[in-house]
Design a protein around this motif. Sequence first.
Motif, PDB file in Angstrom:
ATOM      1  N   GLN A  26       0.838  -1.302  -0.151  1.00 39.35           N
ATOM      2  CA  GLN A  26      -0.060  -0.125  -0.168  1.00 39.35           C
ATOM      3  C   GLN A  26       0.873   1.334   0.061  1.00 39.35           C
ATOM      4  N   GLY A  27       0.315   2.414  -0.477  1.00 41.17           N
ATOM      5  CA  GLY A  27       1.006   3.578  -0.621  1.00 41.17           C
ATOM      6  C   GLY A  27       0.101   4.892  -0.996  1.00 41.17           C
ATOM      7  N   VAL A  28       0.726   5.642  -1.209  1.00 41.17           N
ATOM      8  CA  VAL A  28      -0.161   7.060  -1.443  1.00 41.17           C
ATOM      9  C   VAL A  28       0.843   7.905  -2.529  1.00 41.17           C
ATOM     10  N   ILE A  29       0.287   8.517  -3.501  1.00 39.68           N
ATOM     11  CA  ILE A  29       0.920   9.399  -4.657  1.00 39.68           C
ATOM     12  C   ILE A  29       0.497  10.861  -4.234  1.00 39.68           C
ATOM     13  N   ILE A  30       1.416  11.767  -4.314  1.00 34.39           N
ATOM     14  CA  ILE A  30       0.959  13.316  -4.192  1.00 34.39           C
ATOM     15  C   ILE A  30       1.883  13.923  -5.248  1.00 34.39           C
ATOM     16  N   THR A  31       1.331  15.258  -5.215  1.00 27.94           N
ATOM     17  CA  THR A  31       2.126  16.209  -6.148  1.00 27.94           C
ATOM     18  C   THR A  31       3.007  17.029  -5.294  1.00 27.94           C
ATOM     19  N   LYS A  61      -7.943   9.775  -3.542  1.00 33.85           N
ATOM     20  CA  LYS A  61      -7.118  10.180  -2.451  1.00 33.85           C
ATOM     21  C   LYS A  61      -5.365   9.985  -2.649  1.00 33.85           C
ATOM     22  N   GLY A  62      -5.303   9.589  -3.827  1.00 32.23           N
ATOM     23  CA  GLY A  62      -4.042   9.208  -4.188  1.00 32.23           C
ATOM     24  C   GLY A  62      -3.419   7.778  -3.875  1.00 32.23           C
ATOM     25  N   GLU A  63      -4.440   7.052  -2.918  1.00 36.59           N
ATOM     26  CA  GLU A  63      -4.016   5.721  -2.431  1.00 36.59           C
ATOM     27  C   GLU A  63      -3.993   4.480  -3.403  1.00 36.59           C
ATOM     28  N   TYR A  64      -3.153   3.840  -3.202  1.00 32.85           N
ATOM     29  CA  TYR A  64      -3.248   2.632  -4.273  1.00 32.85           C
ATOM     30  C   TYR A  64      -2.737   1.287  -3.199  1.00 32.85           C
ATOM     31  N   ILE A  65      -3.396  -0.011  -3.896  1.00 31.49           N
ATOM     32  CA  ILE A  65      -3.029  -1.154  -3.114  1.00 31.49           C
ATOM     33  C   ILE A  65      -2.692  -2.196  -4.048  1.00 31.49           C
ATOM     34  N   ILE A  66      -1.666  -2.984  -4.015  1.00 34.41           N
ATOM     35  CA  ILE A  66      -1.221  -4.095  -4.842  1.00 34.41           C
ATOM     36  C   ILE A  66      -1.273  -5.245  -4.212  1.00 34.41           C
ATOM     37  N   GLN A  67      -2.431  -6.113  -4.475  1.00 29.85           N
ATOM     38  CA  GLN A  67      -2.493  -7.295  -3.533  1.00 29.85           C
ATOM     39  C   GLN A  67      -1.795  -8.568  -4.092  1.00 29.85           C
ATOM     40  N   VAL A  98       3.185  -4.450   3.520  1.00 29.32           N
ATOM     41  CA  VAL A  98       4.215  -3.517   3.191  1.00 29.32           C
ATOM     42  C   VAL A  98       3.427  -2.146   3.101  1.00 29.32           C
ATOM     43  N   LYS A  99       4.088  -1.174   3.842  1.00 31.58           N
ATOM     44  CA  LYS A  99       3.645   0.162   3.582  1.00 31.58           C
ATOM     45  C   LYS A  99       4.620   1.075   2.949  1.00 31.58           C
ATOM     46  N   ILE A 100       4.555   1.698   1.833  1.00 32.29           N
ATOM     47  CA  ILE A 100       5.484   2.193   0.985  1.00 32.29           C
ATOM     48  C   ILE A 100       5.431   3.994   1.375  1.00 32.29           C
ATOM     49  N   ASP A 101       6.630   4.501   1.640  1.00 33.20           N
ATOM     50  CA  ASP A 101       6.759   6.029   2.052  1.00 33.20           C
ATOM     51  C   ASP A 101       5.895   6.717   0.770  1.00 33.20           C
ATOM     52  N   THR A 102       5.476   7.651   0.940  1.00 32.90           N
ATOM     53  CA  THR A 102       4.723   8.542  -0.007  1.00 32.90           C
ATOM     54  C   THR A 102       5.831   8.791  -0.969  1.00 32.90           C
TER      55      THR A 102
END
Length: 802
Positions: A26-31, A61-67, A98-102
């Motif tokens: 899981q993680g988040v993508i921002i500008t 919300k810019g969130e993603y999850i790879i299952q 796993v939690k990925i840094d933004t």
Amino acid sequence: MHIHQGITFLFLFSVFKVFAQDQDIQGVIITESKASLESASVYLIKEESQIMIKSAVTNEKGEYIIQGAPHGKYRIEASSIGYNTVQSSVFEVGGKNVKIDTLILSRKESVLEEVQVERKLPQIQMREGKTIMNVENSSLATGNNAMEILKRAPGISVDNEDEILLMGQAGVNVTIDGRETYMSGEQLADFLKSTDGDQIKSIEVSTTRSAKEEAEGGVGRVNIVLKKNKLEGFTGTFNATAGQGDKFRANTSLSVNYKVNGTTLFGSYAFQKTQNNHEIDIFRIISDGGEETQFDQSTQLASNRRPHNYRFGIEQKTSDRNILTLQFSGLTSKKKEKSQGFTHILTSQSMEKSFLDSHSDVRNPFERYTLNLNNEFKIDTASKKITADLNWSKFNDTEKINYYNQLFNSDNEQLEDAEIRRAHTNSIIEILSGKMDYQQSIGKGKLETGVKYSHVKTDNNLTYENYLTKKWQHDATHSNHFIYTEEIAAAYADYTFDFAKWGLKAGLRAEHTFSKGNSVTLAEVENREYTDLFPSVNVHYNVSDNHMLNVSYAKKISRPSYSNLNPFEYYLDKYTSVKGNPFLKPQYTDSFALTYTLMQRFNATLGYDYTHDAIVESIGQDAEEKTTWIYRENLADQHTTYININAPVQIGSFWSMNNNLTFIRLLYNGPIAGEFIKQNAFAFQGNSMHNFQLGKGFSSELNLQYMSPFLYNVYKISAKWSTDIGFTKKFKDERSSLKFSVSDIFRTDDLNLRTEFGPYNSILNQRFDSRVFRLTFSYTIGNLKQKTKSKLQDTDEQSRAM
């Protein structure tokens, strides 16, 4: 307790001691301005090989999850139109999520002039127990129909009656976007031939199943995934294809999509004009005591098919946690077919020769309408989710056939009055189904559970008339009215759990079936009611980053189609017919598979299927009347062992290939065609796909297929092979492209078989209009040129790729 039930119990008991599954990322993508970036493309990249394993798209919300990521070392790569691509640092997937840094994406300074997906999906993927053939934008798929595309899928073949085989076996469940088609046999074949290939994204082939999936499909499942557009704003694609085989053919399609804020409107339309030639040669010997009668038949079939496919709908995001989708799709098709046959008939004792001149004219309009309502609600921001799906479908299949048969002696003198008859068949199928699925995390695992109900009614009315004494007279002997209803209520539960290097997914599905076959004409009613349990389990173990093992088991069912249950006789010609069998029972299959994965790229699967009461095609004949008929019956046992190897290979930066090899052994054990047999059959099937990047917008595809000689119950099928090639040129505007392809270049994809079984002696050779030259023009609609906006506007007006 039956032997196979005991094996199932012991197997489940042993694997339920293990608790594991692959992990989620899981993680988040921002500008740069800290705004959430929706619809950004996210790729999971294997660190060692730099191969893309999986992909995802960010939400609002810019969130993603790879299952379900397997153990190993990876990077996350993120990209979006108008932004620079960025990668995460290397991380390891081990025994927990796993939690990925933004990740922060910075804007490109240059003007955007194209939509470009940085990572292209490989042509063949192995994922979650499925073999996925990606055909979107393929030059070999463009301009083709779904049946022709399906024939190229690894492990798939098609028999002489257009029945789909998987690993050499019948009993394949075909779905569209995961939804049942409720068709089989000739109707399914006609439907696939009328479905436009330009609308298909991928073909998913699976011999395993979870409890959530339908138990139907004793051999496995083929799922056709349709294209979906994820771009913001207004976009669309137009395709036009011209083809030349023995006859000219053409098709065109248009798909549009409008997405703004939380609303997406979509629609598509496709039209085909297909003309085909089909040649059939049959040599048959029927023995009656010491006398033999030989039939040497040659038939020319010319068909003309004009289907219209359309689909439209709306996807509405009613809240941050709820998405509602309403979709309507339709297919209307008109098929015309004319056949002209000439049969030499020779009797061994009298040595008298006669000739049968046969003609038939078929008119077959077909309609299919489907309405789907789907609602997905996230109960919380964690893992609780509930999904409801309602479907209504209606099929109307009308067929009118005129037959003309005339018998002559060797001096070309008419032996009897011409036989003129006509048949009118009206088949109406109506389907109602609904299901509800729920999922949530429990401890370190995940529970999925749900219920489903389906009601299917088919009304098949066949009327025969004979032209006698200069007028049409009803033929009550061969006319038949058959109504079949089927209700299935199902409930399931799947549970996944993780522990160290182990993974487990186990579940149980229960289905209660009620069916009623009502032969109105014969005043016969056949009622059946039964309940079945279908366990499934999948155990995964990561020996190391480069070596993984997977063991699976599933119980499946294949119910006989209503057309095979209908006790009427359908004539192919004066001496050949197809009969239904109202006493057909469902067949059950226990399926085991062991898969080894090397370097997360190469896969080898050893599978074993045990099927009892197997439904197989059989034959019968009347020596006195010289007639032959085809019907289905339950064979006692069928054992299938197969080895499937999938090996993708990259040669430099310009050549990628995927090789799929299947070795099959079938053992039949039981009565068939009035005799008891114990028969071994071996076969080999190979499929090699090649993709070449030639530079300057040029690319090419090559597909090679081979099927060895094969013994399929009473039929000895000869080897066959085919070669397809295609070229694509993308123009500088990045909107338009030109594709040229040739299917079956050497015209070798013929189907030849023979029967040498007891009193049955025949040879059948079929030559198809399979070598087709196609030229396709594609154009992308919509404003793809966008300039960088000010920081105040940020991402709201950007159009983003998947």
